[in-house]
Scaffold this motif. Structure first.
Motif, PDB file in Angstrom:
ATOM      1  N   ILE A   4       0.893  -1.203  -0.020  1.00  0.00           N
ATOM      2  CA  ILE A   4      -0.011   0.023   0.042  1.00  0.00           C
ATOM      3  C   ILE A   4       0.865   1.265   0.012  1.00  0.00           C
ATOM      4  CG2 ILE A   4      -1.647   1.198   1.328  1.00  0.00           C
ATOM      5  CD1 ILE A   4      -2.772  -1.523   2.362  1.00  0.00           C
ATOM      6  N   ASP A   5       0.678   2.280  -0.827  1.00  0.00           N
ATOM      7  CA  ASP A   5       1.168   3.443  -0.939  1.00  0.00           C
ATOM      8  C   ASP A   5       0.588   4.459   0.030  1.00  0.00           C
ATOM      9  OD1 ASP A   5       2.196   5.817  -1.222  1.00  0.00           O
ATOM     10  OD2 ASP A   5       1.896   6.075  -3.514  1.00  0.00           O
ATOM     11  N   GLU A   6       1.209   4.591   1.297  1.00  0.00           N
ATOM     12  CA  GLU A   6       0.342   5.351   2.477  1.00  0.00           C
ATOM     13  C   GLU A   6       0.249   6.792   1.930  1.00  0.00           C
ATOM     14  OE1 GLU A   6      -1.160   3.945   4.682  1.00  0.00           O
ATOM     15  OE2 GLU A   6      -0.275   1.986   5.067  1.00  0.00           O
ATOM     16  N   ARG A  89      -2.206   3.025  -9.925  1.00  0.00           N
ATOM     17  CA  ARG A  89      -2.597   2.828  -8.674  1.00  0.00           C
ATOM     18  C   ARG A  89      -2.811   1.269  -8.113  1.00  0.00           C
ATOM     19  NH1 ARG A  89      -0.052   7.227  -6.255  1.00  0.00           N
ATOM     20  NH2 ARG A  89      -0.642   9.137  -7.148  1.00  0.00           N
ATOM     21  N   THR A  92      -1.955  -0.016  -4.692  1.00  0.00           N
ATOM     22  CA  THR A  92      -2.615   0.356  -3.705  1.00  0.00           C
ATOM     23  C   THR A  92      -4.014  -0.484  -3.526  1.00  0.00           C
ATOM     24  OG1 THR A  92      -1.452   2.512  -3.666  1.00  0.00           O
ATOM     25  CG2 THR A  92      -3.499   2.350  -2.555  1.00  0.00           C
TER      26      THR A  92
END
Length: 486
Positions: A4-6, A89, A92
């Motif tokens: 996950i890209d926070e 994305r 994510t």
């Protein structure tokens, strides 16, 4: 892997909020989502109150008029940018699907691929012919009929395929000129809501056309009842679908219900046993059986039943349970304590009534192993109830007529699969099944953006989404006449 890209979306931006003309504080307060054992900390989610829904509905109705008046090319550009953003994305989205629903990364990849297909197909919908030139009733007159957007569409989304099911309604609704109120399931508010809001925000969707309103049953009922909502798309259990339909019916709204299933995989006496067993394993055990299209009955010709169950047991025992984020794990945990308790009850009651466990059958916390049962008769819960877990009940038959009669012995009618060495023979059996979908020499669990998806009986209300059915569902006819010259 599920990473996950926070930084996208920034949690500080959306945590504890709803998306309705931007991120805002909800009147319904904040709910903390406790995730299944798939990694990650609890998440604060804003809860939309009925007042929040009412404001969103009014704004959506206002925005829908402007959106409908825009040219198809404007809508297509937004969908194409959303398509590119989803591809960018994907990591994510995959990570949040694993984290919230405990599906393995491959399940996340499937949802992403299917959501991309929905966006591609919606682009085509935007340019389909919308009308007809009719024969006028008076000489020289004009008579035209064309489809116009409904206005505001309410989407009440499930947890088991949060991205796919949301996009299956969201993409065609927007493509055809509607605004959307999206109510994600309380178990998957990020993968089925927050990420989609951010995705379409990045794609340049005009303000007011998408509102993401997390919450429980009260929020869903408010969406279904809102006077600005012209149509409700609900995916979930038959019981909950009836409740949504009752509320929507008071407003005479269009309702699309995609509900449960008790789906049969039929293996005729000339079938390839190994191929059929592999399809049966995928149909019952894939994503822990937590799908409306999972096979809940394996109807096998008595002459093949022993070889089929042996092969099915082999597939079940080869599957590895564990943290879905780990490499090589086939199945993660069941999504909730409530759901694993239900699976356990159905299996235990059936065993007490005489079913035999060939493998599996015992839970370990939230984990329920792939389970094969034989000696299953038609009075047992495992035969009559939708399981929504990795359980494969096997029941023998002696003739095609008996197989069809057993398969049709249910109020459900979603999907089925028929296996035979003769395609014409399989098709002849398939045509006698009372289901909205049927697949030959394949799995029961299939989905395609260009196909009308839906069931019969208590599996749905006969409506369909997908293919040109989406044009029918998300628009309505308008007729206009003009007299000829005086």
């Amino acid at each position: 892997m599920a990473v996950i890209d926070e930084k996208w979306p920034d949690r500080a931006e959306w945590a504890g909020k709803i998306y309705s003309s931007g991120w805002r504080e909800p009147e319904g307060g904040i709910r903390q989502v406790i995730e299944p054992p798939a990694g990650g900390a609890p998440v604060d989610i804003g809860v939309a109150s009925p007042a929040d829904v009412a404001r969103a509905g009014a704004r959506a109705a206002e925005a829908a008029g402007e959106w409908a008046a825009a040219g198809p090319s404007d809508r297509v550009e937004v969908l194409l940018r959303a398509y590119d953003a989803l591809r960018e994305r994907a990591g994510t989205f995959r990570g949040w699907i694993v984290r919230e629903s405990a599906g393995v990364p491959a399940k996340g990849d499937y949802e992403i691929s299917a959501a991309l297909a929905q966006l591609r197909h919606a682009v085509g919908l935007a340019s389909l012919p919308r009308g007809e030139v009719l024969e006028p009733q008076v000489p020289g007159g004009t008579s035209l009929a064309w489809r116009v957007p409904l206005g505001v569409v309410g989407v009440v989304n499930p947890w088991n395929a949060p991205l796919l099911f949301a996009m299956r309604a969201l993409a065609p609704a927007l493509a055809l000129g509607n605004a959307v109120l999206l109510k994600p399931d309380p178990l998957t508010p990020v993968s089925g809501g927050v990420l989609l809001a951010r995705l379409f925000e990045d794609a340049g969707l005009p303000d007011g056309l998408l509102h993401v309103l997390p919450g429980g049953a009260e929020t869903g009922q408010a969406v279904a009842a809102d006077p600005n909502v012209a149509m409700v798309v609900f995916t979930g259990s038959t019981e909950a679908g009836r409740a949504v339909a009752r509320v929507a019916g008071e407003g005479l709204k269009r309702v699309v219900l995609e509900l449960g299933g008790k789906n049969s995989l039929i293996v005729l006496d000339d079938a390839d046993v190994e191929a059929a067993a592999l399809a049966g394993a995928v149909s019952s055990f894939g994503y822990g059986g937590q799908a409306c299209v999972a096979a809940g009955r394996h109807l096998v010709h008595a002459d093949l039943a022993g070889a089929y169950t042996d092969a099915l047991v082999g597939h079940a025992r080869a599957m590895r349970l564990g943290d879905p984020a780990e490499e090589g794990v086939s199945l993660g945990p069941v999504v909730s304590e409530r759901q694993v308790t239900r699976i356990e009850r159905i299996v235990d009651e059936s065993v007490a009534a005489g079913a035999r466990v060939l493998t599996g059958g015992r839970r370990d916390g939230l984990f329920y192993p792939p389970t094969v049962l034989d000696h299953v008769d038609r009075a047992m819960p495992v035969f009559t109830e939708e399981i929504f877990g990795p359980v494969a009940p096997v029941t023998p038959f002696r003739s095609e007529a008996e197989a069809v009669e057993i398969a049709n012995d249910t109020a459900y009618g979603l999907t089925a699969a028929v296996h035979s060495g003769s395609a014409p023979r399989a098709v002849a059996v398939a045509e006698r099944l009372r289901t909205g979908m049927v697949h030959i020499n394949d799995v029961s669990a299939k989905d395609a953006a260009n196909a009308p998806f839906g069931g019969m009986g208590v599996s749905g209300n006969g409506s369909r989404i997908g293919g040109t059915a989406s044009l029918e569902q998300f628009t309505q006819w308008r007729w206009m006449t003009a007299p000829g010259p005086a």
